[in-house]
Design a protein around this motif. Structure first.
Motif, PDB file in Angstrom:
ATOM      1  N   ALA A 508       0.823  -1.210   0.000  1.00  0.00           N
ATOM      2  CA  ALA A 508       0.000   0.000   0.000  1.00  0.00           C
ATOM      3  C   ALA A 508       0.855   1.258   0.000  1.00  0.00           C
ATOM      4  CB  ALA A 508      -0.921   0.005   1.215  1.00  0.00           C
ATOM      5  N   GLY A 509       2.074   1.187   0.535  1.00  0.00           N
ATOM      6  CA  GLY A 509       2.924   2.383   0.621  1.00  0.00           C
ATOM      7  C   GLY A 509       2.539   3.259   1.795  1.00  0.00           C
ATOM      8  N   LYS A 516      -7.378   1.361  -2.947  1.00  0.00           N
ATOM      9  CA  LYS A 516      -6.458   0.357  -2.414  1.00  0.00           C
ATOM     10  C   LYS A 516      -6.972  -0.189  -1.084  1.00  0.00           C
ATOM     11  CE  LYS A 516      -2.677  -2.038  -1.886  1.00  0.00           C
ATOM     12  NZ  LYS A 516      -2.506  -3.314  -2.606  1.00  0.00           N
ATOM     13  N   ALA A 517      -7.552   0.668  -0.271  1.00  0.00           N
ATOM     14  CA  ALA A 517      -8.124   0.224   1.005  1.00  0.00           C
ATOM     15  C   ALA A 517      -9.251  -0.770   0.780  1.00  0.00           C
ATOM     16  CB  ALA A 517      -8.622   1.430   1.792  1.00  0.00           C
ATOM     17  N   SER A 518     -10.065  -0.523  -0.249  1.00  0.00           N
ATOM     18  CA  SER A 518     -11.173  -1.436  -0.558  1.00  0.00           C
ATOM     19  C   SER A 518     -10.657  -2.796  -1.024  1.00  0.00           C
ATOM     20  CB  SER A 518     -12.072  -0.818  -1.631  1.00  0.00           C
ATOM     21  OG  SER A 518     -12.675   0.371  -1.161  1.00  0.00           O
ATOM     22  N   ILE A 519      -9.562  -2.801  -1.795  1.00  0.00           N
ATOM     23  CA  ILE A 519      -8.978  -4.065  -2.262  1.00  0.00           C
ATOM     24  C   ILE A 519      -8.495  -4.893  -1.078  1.00  0.00           C
ATOM     25  CG2 ILE A 519      -7.077  -5.098  -3.584  1.00  0.00           C
ATOM     26  CD1 ILE A 519      -7.221  -2.616  -5.428  1.00  0.00           C
ATOM     27  N   GLY A 539       6.046  -5.727   4.175  1.00  0.00           N
ATOM     28  CA  GLY A 539       7.407  -6.006   3.721  1.00  0.00           C
ATOM     29  C   GLY A 539       7.526  -5.541   2.286  1.00  0.00           C
ATOM     30  N   GLU A 540       8.171  -6.337   1.447  1.00  0.00           N
ATOM     31  CA  GLU A 540       8.176  -6.041   0.015  1.00  0.00           C
ATOM     32  C   GLU A 540       6.748  -6.040  -0.517  1.00  0.00           C
ATOM     33  OE1 GLU A 540      11.007  -5.548  -2.380  1.00  0.00           O
ATOM     34  OE2 GLU A 540      11.618  -4.845  -0.400  1.00  0.00           O
ATOM     35  N   LYS A 541       5.896  -6.829   0.125  1.00  0.00           N
ATOM     36  CA  LYS A 541       4.457  -6.842  -0.123  1.00  0.00           C
ATOM     37  C   LYS A 541       3.739  -6.657   1.206  1.00  0.00           C
ATOM     38  CE  LYS A 541       4.480  -9.990  -4.131  1.00  0.00           C
ATOM     39  NZ  LYS A 541       3.902 -11.249  -4.683  1.00  0.00           N
ATOM     40  N   ASP A 542       2.418  -6.481   1.133  1.00  0.00           N
ATOM     41  CA  ASP A 542       1.601  -6.524   2.350  1.00  0.00           C
ATOM     42  C   ASP A 542       1.145  -7.964   2.533  1.00  0.00           C
ATOM     43  OD1 ASP A 542       1.908  -3.837   2.704  1.00  0.00           O
ATOM     44  OD2 ASP A 542      -0.026  -3.279   1.857  1.00  0.00           O
ATOM     45  N   TYR A 543       1.731  -8.665   3.498  1.00  0.00           N
ATOM     46  CA  TYR A 543       1.434 -10.087   3.692  1.00  0.00           C
ATOM     47  C   TYR A 543       0.278 -10.250   4.673  1.00  0.00           C
ATOM     48  CZ  TYR A 543       5.845 -10.851   1.300  1.00  0.00           C
ATOM     49  OH  TYR A 543       6.854 -10.840   0.368  1.00  0.00           O
ATOM     50  N   LEU A 544      -0.731 -11.001   4.236  1.00  0.00           N
ATOM     51  CA  LEU A 544      -1.883 -11.302   5.088  1.00  0.00           C
ATOM     52  C   LEU A 544      -1.766 -12.741   5.557  1.00  0.00           C
ATOM     53  CD1 LEU A 544      -2.851  -8.837   3.264  1.00  0.00           C
ATOM     54  CD2 LEU A 544      -5.163  -9.624   3.790  1.00  0.00           C
ATOM     55  N   LEU A 545      -1.669 -12.934   6.866  1.00  0.00           N
ATOM     56  CA  LEU A 545      -1.571 -14.259   7.467  1.00  0.00           C
ATOM     57  C   LEU A 545      -2.877 -14.565   8.193  1.00  0.00           C
ATOM     58  CD1 LEU A 545       1.449 -12.916   7.484  1.00  0.00           C
ATOM     59  CD2 LEU A 545       2.012 -14.991   8.788  1.00  0.00           C
ATOM     60  N   ALA A 546      -3.374 -15.796   8.044  1.00  0.00           N
ATOM     61  CA  ALA A 546      -4.646 -16.174   8.666  1.00  0.00           C
ATOM     62  C   ALA A 546      -4.527 -17.555   9.296  1.00  0.00           C
ATOM     63  CB  ALA A 546      -5.767 -16.155   7.631  1.00  0.00           C
ATOM     64  N   ARG A 582       3.354  -0.500  11.447  1.00  0.00           N
ATOM     65  CA  ARG A 582       2.883  -0.335  10.067  1.00  0.00           C
ATOM     66  C   ARG A 582       1.679  -1.245   9.790  1.00  0.00           C
ATOM     67  NH1 ARG A 582       1.267   2.376   6.283  1.00  0.00           N
ATOM     68  NH2 ARG A 582       1.671   1.712   4.154  1.00  0.00           N
ATOM     69  N   GLY A 583       1.705  -2.453  10.313  1.00  0.00           N
ATOM     70  CA  GLY A 583       0.585  -3.373  10.136  1.00  0.00           C
ATOM     71  C   GLY A 583      -0.690  -2.841  10.759  1.00  0.00           C
ATOM     72  N   GLU A 584      -0.572  -2.252  11.959  1.00  0.00           N
ATOM     73  CA  GLU A 584      -1.743  -1.683  12.637  1.00  0.00           C
ATOM     74  C   GLU A 584      -2.295  -0.490  11.858  1.00  0.00           C
ATOM     75  OE1 GLU A 584      -3.516  -2.663  15.233  1.00  0.00           O
ATOM     76  OE2 GLU A 584      -2.264  -4.465  15.317  1.00  0.00           O
ATOM     77  N   GLN A 585      -1.413   0.278  11.250  1.00  0.00           N
ATOM     78  CA  GLN A 585      -1.857   1.430  10.451  1.00  0.00           C
ATOM     79  C   GLN A 585      -2.707   0.963   9.259  1.00  0.00           C
ATOM     80  OE1 GLN A 585       1.357   3.883   9.004  1.00  0.00           O
ATOM     81  NE2 GLN A 585       0.014   5.104   7.696  1.00  0.00           N
ATOM     82  N   ILE A 586      -2.265  -0.106   8.598  1.00  0.00           N
ATOM     83  CA  ILE A 586      -3.034  -0.636   7.464  1.00  0.00           C
ATOM     84  C   ILE A 586      -4.368  -1.193   7.948  1.00  0.00           C
ATOM     85  CG2 ILE A 586      -3.078  -2.370   5.627  1.00  0.00           C
ATOM     86  CD1 ILE A 586      -0.017  -2.150   5.505  1.00  0.00           C
TER      87      ILE A 586
END
Length: 820
Positions: A508-509, A516-519, A539-546, A582-586
């Motif tokens: 997301a940057g 982008k937020a909707s995606i 990271g290099e990407k926004d990684y979503l772990l579940a 950064r994760g909490e911000q997203i």
């Protein structure tokens, strides 16, 4: 000289320019004498340039002069000499009969001049079949090639289908003119001849000029793409529409001849779709397929007309086809798209085009023009693997979907607890091709299965501890099918109790736009619906772990307890506090957006397209409002029967798009199956038109067919959910193709009934309704892909289609005057 001489480019450009002036003569835009004057002047120009450069080079060699421009002059001399050769060939062909008479004994006896022989109905039938065959094969191959060149997705494919239908409809409308019919037979031969050659030239030019028009790395705006699409497809599509009108005119003396033309053309299209699906895509590249198509077309033309020009041109096509098989010319042409990279291989597969390039020792893997992954990208490989693997103390059974070739398998095998690694790809053919350049590790723990990833997960009887999805962001239906609620439910049934999964989205940057937020929200909320815990690790990407178990964002702390050695994912490079912050911000940016991604309503694909469009100021409004305006205007201008046909075209094309998208969601290889889907669709048109030929037509038949389309649209969602739930069985494929066949048969029948009901005669009526059907189809594709499906989903889209048909019935009953 390191730079190659421009043999093929000069040949293609010369032939293209010649065909353009030749077409202008046949359409009576310019006279034959003007055409020859143009090429006489071109001959003079290239001759003088070649001669002057040759003399200068001779002087330089004889007198050993030190001229700095010698190398450039030599290249120009050869290139202009190539051009001179081809222009000379055109002039020789003009006067071929004169040169042949030199070697024949003179005959002074009086001879009666030959008049042009009329084409019999027996000779017209193969030409009708040929027109449908060429149109279908070229349409499918052009869709694949343009998708690859412009890195498109299924929505872009829909735009191409819509543009094709619109331009073909305009061509059919143009073909109604009497002045075109006055020389119908001659124009038909010329048009089919051009149609057999133009696709080769256009595909070549698209590959050559793409990076010339748009700087490397620059995104092509939707407006520019549509303009280029219209320019590239206009010569082919307008000719296709005109050819249909000419065939109806030439068959007018036969009883209900337009029905036979419509049916034979549909049968040709059906065979063309099957040939593309089962032969061309399996064994040939796009250009090889087009050369073979040209050769087949010229053989048909020679059989019907017996003109030597078709035999000579066919022989030239055969030579070029052989050259394309012997030498890697396709790779050389593709190299224009991949600047500063060496194209190692480019292959058409069931799932689309795969191209592998090499630059500075690194291998780059492209799928349909988009970069999938590169080798030796240590940061991405370590993040994709270790962010998930570090979450579990002793992960044993690992699933990896895509990216194994890039080096991720080696990262997984660092963990001694791993007992098995199951590896599948989005495109199963990728590994077979990539193994030539970057083989998979030879390890008994690794099990690669050449099958679609989603199908494999549904069928496998195993429970995984970690599932790694190293796939791109969901910008296409082919990728989005791994992010949907339906898929996650299937996946969860294949996971162990404390298993964890990971996806990587484009970062997301520092600023997260609403789109982008909707995606990210649609993926995040869909994961939360299926798993108790979801975390985002930037990271290099926004990684979503579940996972249903705990997830730690303290990567450095987790690393310390595992005993693996990494170059990047370790405490020396990563800061847990920054990652967590950064994760909490997203998460805070997307927490309030409640969107669920499903198979029938692919929200991320819509927003990815919207994000792309939003980068070009002013494009949003234009692209979203023009289809609506164009959809309404024809309804105000047409009479009741053409209005009904227009709505029928809109309905069937919308349903066809829904079927194509559904096939992609379920099976994942629509780029291969589109030929088969359209073939079945054309078969339905042929059957429906022949059924209309057997029945005594009255007005109620037209109304009944319109009502049948509306009813079919209402029950379509039920059929779709039925066949989706029992996917991957042969009976389901049969149901799918029956769903494709039914609406096309209805429209084929409606076309015949409408043509016979119009008062102005079958020739003009046939072209009018053919045009109305295609233009309605074009706008149906545009409206469905851009507006209806993204906003309303499959079910809502079907209700709109049904509503339009019932409105069409009312308009037919009311009648009324109009200009068309």
């Amino acid at each position: 000289m390191n730079a190659p001489y421009l043999l093929l480019p000069v040949a293609i450009i010369s032939l293209f320019l010649y065909l353009i002036t030749y077409l202008l003569v046949r359409l009576r835009v310019i006279q034959q004498s003007v055409h020859r004057k143009i090429w006489n002047e071109i001959l003079l120009f290239v001759f003088l340039t070649t001669a002057i450069l040759g003399l200068l080079l001779a002087i330089q060699i004889n007198y050993k002069l030190e001229w700095s421009f010698v190398k450039t002059a030599l290249k120009w001399h050869v290139d202009f000499g190539i051009g001179l050769s081809f222009v000379a060939i055109f002039h020789i062909l003009w006067h071929l009969s004169y040169y042949l008479r030199i070697f024949k004994p003179s005959n002074n006896s009086d001879q009666t001049p030959n008049t042009e022989r009329q084409l019999s109905y027996q000779k017209l039938k193969p030409l009708i079949f040929l027109s449908g065959f060429i149109s279908m094969v070229v349409q499918i191959l052009m869709i694949r090639e343009i998708t690859t060149v412009f890195e498109g997705n299924e929505l872009m494919m829909g735009w191409m289908l819509g543009t094709w239908m619109l331009l073909t409809g305009i061509g059919a409308f143009m073909g109604r003119q009497k002045r075109i019919h006055q020389n119908a037979e001659k124009l038909l031969k010329s048009s089919l001849f051009l149609l057999s050659l133009l696709p080769i030239i256009i595909v070549f030019l698209i590959n050559i000029i793409k990076n010339q028009l748009f700087p490397i790395g620059m995104m092509v705006s939707p407006t520019h793409f549509l303009i280029l699409l219209f320019v590239a497809l206009s010569p082919i599509c307008l000719l296709t529409g005109i050819i249909y009108s000419l065939l109806v005119e030439l068959y007018r003396k036969s009883e209900n001849g337009f029905i036979k033309v419509y049916a034979f053309e549909s049968i040709g299209s059906l065979i063309g779709g099957l040939v593309v699906s089962f032969l061309f895509i399996q064994w040939l590249t796009v250009l090889q397929s087009l050369f073979l198509l040209s050769l087949i077309s010229l053989i048909f033309l020679f059989y019907a007309v017996r003109d030597k020009i078709y035999l000579i041109t066919g022989f030239l096509m055969l030579i070029l086809l052989i050259l394309f098989f012997i030498y890697p010319i396709d790779n050389s042409i593709k190299s224009f798209l991949y600047t500063n990279q060496k194209v190692l291989e480019s292959k058409e597969t069931f799932y689309g085009n795969i191209t592998i390039t090499e630059s500075a020792g690194q291998y780059n893997f492209f799928g349909n023009g988009s970069l999938l992954f590169t080798t030796d990208n240590i940061i991405l490989n370590e993040e994709n693997v270790h962010f998930a693997m570090l979450q579990r103390s002793k992960p044993e059974k690992i699933l990896i979907v895509s990216g194994g070739i890039s080096g991720m398998v080696d990262e997984i095998l660092k963990y001694p607890s791993v007992t098995s690694v199951d590896y599948v790809e989005i495109n199963p053919s990728l590994v077979d091709i990539a193994n030539k350049y970057r083989p998979l590790p030879l390890n008994s723990k690794l099990h690669y299965t050449p099958i679609d990833g989603r199908r494999y997960i549904q069928q496998v009887d195993k429970k995984f501890d970690v599932a790694i999805f190293a796939i791109p962001s969901p910008s296409s239906l082919q990728i989005n099918r791994f992010y949907t609620d339906e898929f996650l439910k299937i996946l969860k049934g294949k996971l162990a109790q404390n298993a964890i999964i990971i996806f990587g989205l484009a970062p997301a940057g520092n600023y997260i736009s609403p789109i982008k937020a909707s995606i990210e929200a649609s993926i995040y909320q869909t994961l939360r619906k299926n798993f108790k815990n979801v975390e985002i690790i930037p990271g290099e990407k926004d990684y979503l772990l579940a996972s249903d178990s705990s997830i730690s964002v303290n990567i450095s702390q987790s690393y310390a307890n595992k005993g693996v050695e990494n170059k990047y994912v370790n405490p020396y490079y990563l800061d847990d506090f920054s990652i967590q912050q950064r994760g909490e911000q997203i998460k805070n940016s997307i927490e309030g957006i409640n969107l669920i991604n499903t198979d029938s309503k692919p929200i991320p694909v819509f927003y990815e397209t919207l994000q792309f469009i939003s980068q070009f100021r002013g494009s949003n409004c234009v692209l979203f409002t023009i289809p609506i305006i164009l959809l309404i205007l024809p309804l105000l201008l047409m009479r009741s029967i053409p209005k009904g046909m227009y709505i029928a075209g809109f309905s069937t094309s919308s349903i066809e798009i829904l079927l194509i998208f559904s096939f992609q969601i379920i099976y994942g290889y629509v780029y291969s199956a589109i030929g088969l889907i359209i073939a079945v669709f054309m078969g339905g048109l042929a059957v429906g038109s022949l059924l209309g030929y057997k029945i005594r037509i009255v007005r109620k038949h037209f109304i009944a067919s319109q009502a049948a389309l509306g009813i079919y649209a209402l029950i379509f969602p039920l059929l779709w959910y039925f066949q989706r739930d029992i996917a991957y069985n042969i009976p389901v494929l049969i149901v799918f193709f029956i769903m494709t066949f039914i609406p096309s048969a209805i429209v084929g029948f409606q076309y015949v009934t409408g043509t016979l009901l119009l008062p102005e005669g079958t020739v003009k009526a046939a072209s009018t309704l053919y045009s109305a059907d295609l233009i309605g189809s074009a706008l149906g594709v545009a409206a469905t892909t851009v507006i209806l499906l993204p906003l309303l989903g499959l079910t809502g889209c079907c209700f709109i289609i049904a509503g339009f048909n019932f409105i069409g019935i009312g308009l037919t009953l009311l009648g009324g005057k109009s200009i068309i």
